[in-house]
Design a protein around this motif. Structure first.
Motif, short mmCIF file in Angstrom:
data_model
loop_
_atom_site.label_atom_id
_atom_site.label_comp_id
_atom_site.label_asym_id
_atom_site.label_seq_id
_atom_site.Cartn_x
_atom_site.Cartn_y
_atom_site.Cartn_z
N LYS A 157 0.81 -1.22 0.00
CA LYS A 157 0.00 0.00 0.00
C LYS A 157 0.84 1.27 0.00
O LYS A 157 0.48 2.26 -0.62
N MET A 158 1.98 1.23 0.70
CA MET A 158 2.65 2.49 1.00
C MET A 158 4.07 2.65 0.46
O MET A 158 4.59 3.76 0.46
N LEU A 159 4.70 1.55 0.03
CA LEU A 159 6.13 1.65 -0.26
C LEU A 159 6.47 1.22 -1.69
O LEU A 159 5.92 0.25 -2.20
N GLY A 160 7.37 1.97 -2.31
CA GLY A 160 7.90 1.59 -3.61
C GLY A 160 9.40 1.40 -3.48
O GLY A 160 10.10 2.28 -2.97
N PHE A 161 9.90 0.24 -3.93
CA PHE A 161 11.32 -0.09 -3.73
C PHE A 161 12.11 0.00 -5.04
O PHE A 161 11.65 -0.45 -6.09
N ILE A 162 13.31 0.57 -4.93
CA ILE A 162 14.25 0.56 -6.05
C ILE A 162 15.56 0.01 -5.50
O ILE A 162 16.07 0.50 -4.48
N PHE A 163 16.10 -1.02 -6.16
CA PHE A 163 17.32 -1.65 -5.67
C PHE A 163 18.46 -1.46 -6.67
O PHE A 163 18.25 -1.07 -7.82
N GLN A 164 19.66 -1.77 -6.23
CA GLN A 164 20.83 -1.69 -7.10
C GLN A 164 20.65 -2.61 -8.31
O GLN A 164 20.92 -2.23 -9.44
N GLN A 165 20.22 -3.83 -8.05
CA GLN A 165 19.87 -4.75 -9.13
C GLN A 165 18.42 -4.48 -9.49
O GLN A 165 17.57 -4.41 -8.62
N TYR A 166 18.14 -4.33 -10.77
CA TYR A 166 16.80 -3.87 -11.16
C TYR A 166 15.74 -4.93 -10.90
O TYR A 166 14.57 -4.63 -10.78
N ASN A 167 16.18 -6.21 -10.84
CA ASN A 167 15.23 -7.31 -10.58
C ASN A 167 14.06 -7.33 -11.57
O ASN A 167 12.93 -7.58 -11.18
N LEU A 168 14.34 -7.05 -12.83
CA LEU A 168 13.30 -7.17 -13.84
C LEU A 168 13.25 -8.63 -14.30
O LEU A 168 14.26 -9.32 -14.27
N ILE A 169 12.06 -9.06 -14.71
CA ILE A 169 11.92 -10.45 -15.15
C ILE A 169 12.19 -10.52 -16.65
O ILE A 169 11.51 -9.89 -17.45
N PRO A 170 13.25 -11.27 -17.03
CA PRO A 170 13.74 -11.22 -18.41
C PRO A 170 12.70 -11.60 -19.47
O PRO A 170 12.73 -11.07 -20.57
N LYS A 171 11.80 -12.53 -19.11
CA LYS A 171 10.85 -13.03 -20.12
C LYS A 171 9.64 -12.13 -20.28
O LYS A 171 8.86 -12.31 -21.22
N LEU A 172 9.44 -11.21 -19.36
CA LEU A 172 8.28 -10.31 -19.44
C LEU A 172 8.70 -9.00 -20.10
O LEU A 172 9.83 -8.53 -19.88
N ASP A 173 7.82 -8.42 -20.91
CA ASP A 173 8.17 -7.13 -21.50
C ASP A 173 8.08 -6.05 -20.41
O ASP A 173 7.68 -6.31 -19.26
N ILE A 174 8.46 -4.82 -20.80
CA ILE A 174 8.57 -3.72 -19.84
C ILE A 174 7.24 -3.44 -19.15
O ILE A 174 7.16 -3.30 -17.93
N LEU A 175 6.18 -3.40 -19.96
CA LEU A 175 4.86 -3.12 -19.41
C LEU A 175 4.44 -4.19 -18.39
O LEU A 175 3.97 -3.89 -17.30
N GLU A 176 4.66 -5.46 -18.77
CA GLU A 176 4.30 -6.56 -17.86
C GLU A 176 5.12 -6.51 -16.57
O GLU A 176 4.60 -6.79 -15.49
N ASN A 177 6.39 -6.12 -16.70
CA ASN A 177 7.23 -5.98 -15.50
C ASN A 177 6.67 -4.93 -14.55
O ASN A 177 6.64 -5.14 -13.34
N VAL A 178 6.25 -3.80 -15.12
CA VAL A 178 5.73 -2.71 -14.27
C VAL A 178 4.38 -3.11 -13.67
O VAL A 178 4.05 -2.73 -12.54
N GLU A 179 3.62 -3.91 -14.41
CA GLU A 179 2.30 -4.33 -13.93
C GLU A 179 2.36 -5.38 -12.82
O GLU A 179 1.41 -5.53 -12.05
N LEU A 180 3.46 -6.12 -12.78
CA LEU A 180 3.51 -7.31 -11.93
C LEU A 180 3.14 -7.07 -10.46
O LEU A 180 2.30 -7.80 -9.91
N PRO A 181 3.73 -6.05 -9.80
CA PRO A 181 3.34 -5.84 -8.39
C PRO A 181 1.87 -5.49 -8.23
O PRO A 181 1.26 -5.83 -7.21
N LEU A 182 1.29 -4.86 -9.26
CA LEU A 182 -0.13 -4.52 -9.19
C LEU A 182 -0.98 -5.79 -9.29
O LEU A 182 -2.03 -5.90 -8.67
N LEU A 183 -0.49 -6.73 -10.09
CA LEU A 183 -1.15 -8.03 -10.19
C LEU A 183 -1.17 -8.72 -8.83
O LEU A 183 -2.20 -9.18 -8.35
#
Ligand code: ATP
Ligand code: MG
Length: 249
Positions: free
Chosen positions: A86-112
């Protein structure tokens, strides 16, 4: 007025064999909405420990932590997860993006994970990508972006949940200095647009770009104030510059 973040006399103590480590040793601080604060200190000073507590990823051994007026210092794992969503957004040194998902899907994932409906997810993800200037790249895979762009995607992912606080732990640590400055520029822009940003770094040249610096040493706060004050960036053992000494010789 109530502070957004309020830590009171926080201790985090680890048993290490016969000894104990005071990772945080009586830390009190408060951060208000709209601030841009850097938490700095050398390796082992307690930055990540502080970040984990502020980010509701860990609880203190003792002391109280209020986030948005709610006491979060004694919550169990499920309650903490809910607050994080609800309250926190995290940004880390390693981006932790999921290689198989496109950019939009990556951004959507926490909302899912947060149970946001599909249409709303898409809308918020696109809006967040627009804020970091990457909406046109939404169909790209992470591997098709530069490091700086990937970090901006991870910033968009943090923004999509509309957090009260953005917590960034060494967000420029994996980037060259020019790209690092660019990413920092984005954090500054978000802050100007009203977001509260807490940046964790060991790098003084990064820290001074925040408005306020909180310096940790051995789990204690040794400075908390204006980032432009010369005392904000004095390392342990260094001499304080004498006021008015310049230009005398
Ligand atoms: N799980 C743990 N068990 C025991 N000691 C720990 C644990 N986590 C951290 N510590 C100790 O607490 C102190 C603070 O650690 P912390 O990770 O917060 O430092 P840091 O400022 O983030 O350092 P760095 O810049 O290297 O990431 C260190 O002395 C560390 O060894
Ligand atoms: Mg750390």
């Amino acid at each position: 007025m109530e502070h957004l973040i309020e830590l009171r006399d926080i201790y985090k103590i680890y048993p290490m064999g016969d000894e104990i480590v005071h990772a945080l040793d009586g830390v009190s601080l408060s951060i208000d909405r709209g601030e841009f604060v850097a938490i700095v200190g050398s390796s082992g000073s307690g930055k990540s420990t502080a970040m984990n507590i502020i980010g509701c990823l860990d609880v203190p051994t003792s002391g109280s932590y209020h986030l948005g007026g709610v006491d979060v210092s004694t919550m169990d794992d499920d309650q903490q997860a809910e607050i994080r969503n609800k309250m926190l957004g995290f940004i880390f040194q390693q981006y932790n993006l999921i290689p198989k998902l496109d950019i939009l899907e990556n951004v959507e994932l926490p909302l899912l994970y947060a149970g946001v409906a599909a249409e709303e997810r898409r809308r918020r993800a696109i809006q967040a990508l627009e804020r970091v200037g990457l909406a046109e790249k939404r169909k790209h895979l992470p591997s098709q972006l530069s490091g700086g762009q990937q970090q901006r995607v991870s910033i968009a992912r943090a923004l999509a949940g509309d957090p009260s606080v953005i917590l960034a732990d060494e967000p420029t640590g994996a980037l060259d200095s020019r790209t690092g400055r660019e990413v920092l520029g984005f954090l500054k822009k978000l802050n100007r647009e009203g977001d509260t940003v807490v940046l964790i770094t060991h790098d003084n040249s990064i820290a001074v770009q925040a408005d306020r610096i909180i310096r940790l040493q051995d789990g204690k706060i040794i400075y908390d104030g204006d980032a432009r004050d010369p005392r904000a960036v004095v390392r342990p053992g260094e001499e304080l510059p004498e006021a008015g000494e310049e230009g005398k010789t």
